[in-house]
Design a protein around this motif. Structure first.
Motif, PDB file in Angstrom:
ATOM      1  N   ARG A  13     -31.806 -30.859   5.624  1.00 37.27           N
ATOM      2  CA  ARG A  13     -32.855 -31.059   4.615  1.00 37.27           C
ATOM      3  C   ARG A  13     -32.221 -31.004   3.231  1.00 37.27           C
ATOM      4  N   LEU A  14     -32.589 -31.939   2.363  1.00 38.30           N
ATOM      5  CA  LEU A  14     -32.104 -31.969   0.981  1.00 38.30           C
ATOM      6  C   LEU A  14     -33.230 -31.611   0.025  1.00 38.30           C
ATOM      7  N   THR A  58     -17.790 -37.011  -4.526  1.00 38.86           N
ATOM      8  CA  THR A  58     -18.537 -37.739  -5.561  1.00 38.86           C
ATOM      9  C   THR A  58     -19.489 -38.736  -4.935  1.00 38.86           C
ATOM     10  N   TRP A  59     -19.025 -39.494  -3.952  1.00 40.26           N
ATOM     11  CA  TRP A  59     -19.886 -40.484  -3.299  1.00 40.26           C
ATOM     12  C   TRP A  59     -20.977 -39.808  -2.479  1.00 40.26           C
ATOM     13  N   PHE A  60     -20.662 -38.681  -1.860  1.00 40.96           N
ATOM     14  CA  PHE A  60     -21.679 -37.961  -1.100  1.00 40.96           C
ATOM     15  C   PHE A  60     -22.796 -37.486  -2.031  1.00 40.96           C
ATOM     16  N   LEU A  61     -22.434 -36.914  -3.175  1.00 39.97           N
ATOM     17  CA  LEU A  61     -23.434 -36.438  -4.129  1.00 39.97           C
ATOM     18  C   LEU A  61     -24.272 -37.592  -4.668  1.00 39.97           C
ATOM     19  N   ALA A 111     -21.934 -27.958  -7.329  1.00 37.99           N
ATOM     20  CA  ALA A 111     -22.741 -29.173  -7.423  1.00 37.99           C
ATOM     21  C   ALA A 111     -23.809 -29.164  -6.331  1.00 37.99           C
ATOM     22  N   ALA A 112     -23.627 -28.276  -5.359  1.00 36.81           N
ATOM     23  CA  ALA A 112     -24.586 -28.111  -4.267  1.00 36.81           C
ATOM     24  C   ALA A 112     -24.475 -26.679  -3.763  1.00 36.81           C
ATOM     25  N   ARG A 113     -25.482 -26.249  -3.016  1.00 33.62           N
ATOM     26  CA  ARG A 113     -25.438 -24.921  -2.401  1.00 33.62           C
ATOM     27  C   ARG A 113     -26.313 -24.919  -1.160  1.00 33.62           C
ATOM     28  N   ALA A 114     -25.873 -24.207  -0.152  1.00 28.06           N
ATOM     29  CA  ALA A 114     -26.647 -24.092   1.078  1.00 28.06           C
ATOM     30  C   ALA A 114     -27.773 -23.096   0.868  1.00 28.06           C
ATOM     31  N   VAL A 146     -29.009 -29.778  -3.987  1.00 32.29           N
ATOM     32  CA  VAL A 146     -28.021 -30.604  -4.693  1.00 32.29           C
ATOM     33  C   VAL A 146     -28.423 -30.766  -6.158  1.00 32.29           C
ATOM     34  N   ARG A 147     -27.471 -30.515  -7.037  1.00 29.72           N
ATOM     35  CA  ARG A 147     -27.721 -30.773  -8.457  1.00 29.72           C
ATOM     36  C   ARG A 147     -27.833 -32.285  -8.663  1.00 29.72           C
ATOM     37  N   LEU A 148     -28.790 -32.713  -9.464  1.00 29.95           N
ATOM     38  CA  LEU A 148     -28.911 -34.127  -9.785  1.00 29.95           C
ATOM     39  C   LEU A 148     -28.219 -34.455 -11.098  1.00 29.95           C
TER      40      LEU A 148
END
Length: 208
Positions: A18-19, A52-55, A103-106, A114-116
């Motif tokens: 889930r995002l 970078t591409w994943f984000l 840039a992200a955290r579980a 995820v930071r936008l």
């Protein structure tokens, strides 16, 4: 349950995650969209291409929703990233790197925030980049009048972009107009995405 940023257990154990957006109103207002020229030009050397591409992929998934799911196996295939190998897989390392650089955290066992928007690189991060990239960054900051000047330029560009968008200009036309006003391309691109998101209700009004 707290998940470590080095090897988020959720990535090892399941395929579908889930995002949700990781919102920080104080930082986001001056941050750079994950798909911006700034992130592509300056954060790439820190995050690495796969992260970078994943984000960017996550930003696209979350563009029209505040809650979505992503199949990491399918995403790995689409981005050309290996998924086999458990904690040693390229996909796990990609997500772990995003977490390591905040840039992200579980969140819990199955959710990834995820930071936008990413902040401007720190001095320490800049020092690890090639001299040519450091020079480009210096030129970017200088064009905007220093660190404080960058913030002021960002705010001004965003206000102008929002006015244009509210008057009916599309993304391309708004960016062209900001370019004619001599805004740095990275600032112009950031301002247009921010204004477009705000106009469509994707950014809280207090962040403006």
């Amino acid at each position: 349950m707290t998940i470590t940023s080095k090897h988020p257990a959720t990535i090892i154990e399941i395929d579908v995650v889930r995002l949700i957006p990781w919102t920080d109103h104080r930082k986001d207002v001056f941050g750079h969209d994950l798909r911006s020229a700034y992130v592509e030009q300056f954060w790439l050397g820190t995050l690495g291409p796969s992260t970078t591409w994943f984000l960017r992929h996550c930003a696209a998934v979350l563009e029209d929703a505040d809650d979505a799911t992503v199949n990491l196996r399918e995403t790995a295939c689409a981005l050309g990233i290996g998924f086999e190998g458990g904690s040693r897989s390229a996909m796990v390392k990609t997500v772990a790197r995003a977490c390591r650089f905040r840039a992200a955290r579980a969140v819990g066992a199955t959710t990834l925030a995820v930071r936008l928007r990413l902040p401007q690189l720190s001095h320490r991060q800049l020092q690890r980049l090639p001299a040519s990239v450091q020079q480009c960054h210096q030129e970017y900051v200088a064009a905007a009048g220093g660190a404080d000047g960058v913030r002021q330029q960002q705010l001004r560009a965003r206000r102008l972009a929002l006015s244009m968008v509210e008057c009916g200009d599309n993304i391309d036309e708004t960016e062209r107009q900001l370019s004619r006003l001599k805004f740095h391309p990275a600032i112009a691109a950031d301002a247009v995405r921010w204004a477009w998101s705000l106009h469509h209700g994707r950014v809280p009004p207090e962040a403006a």
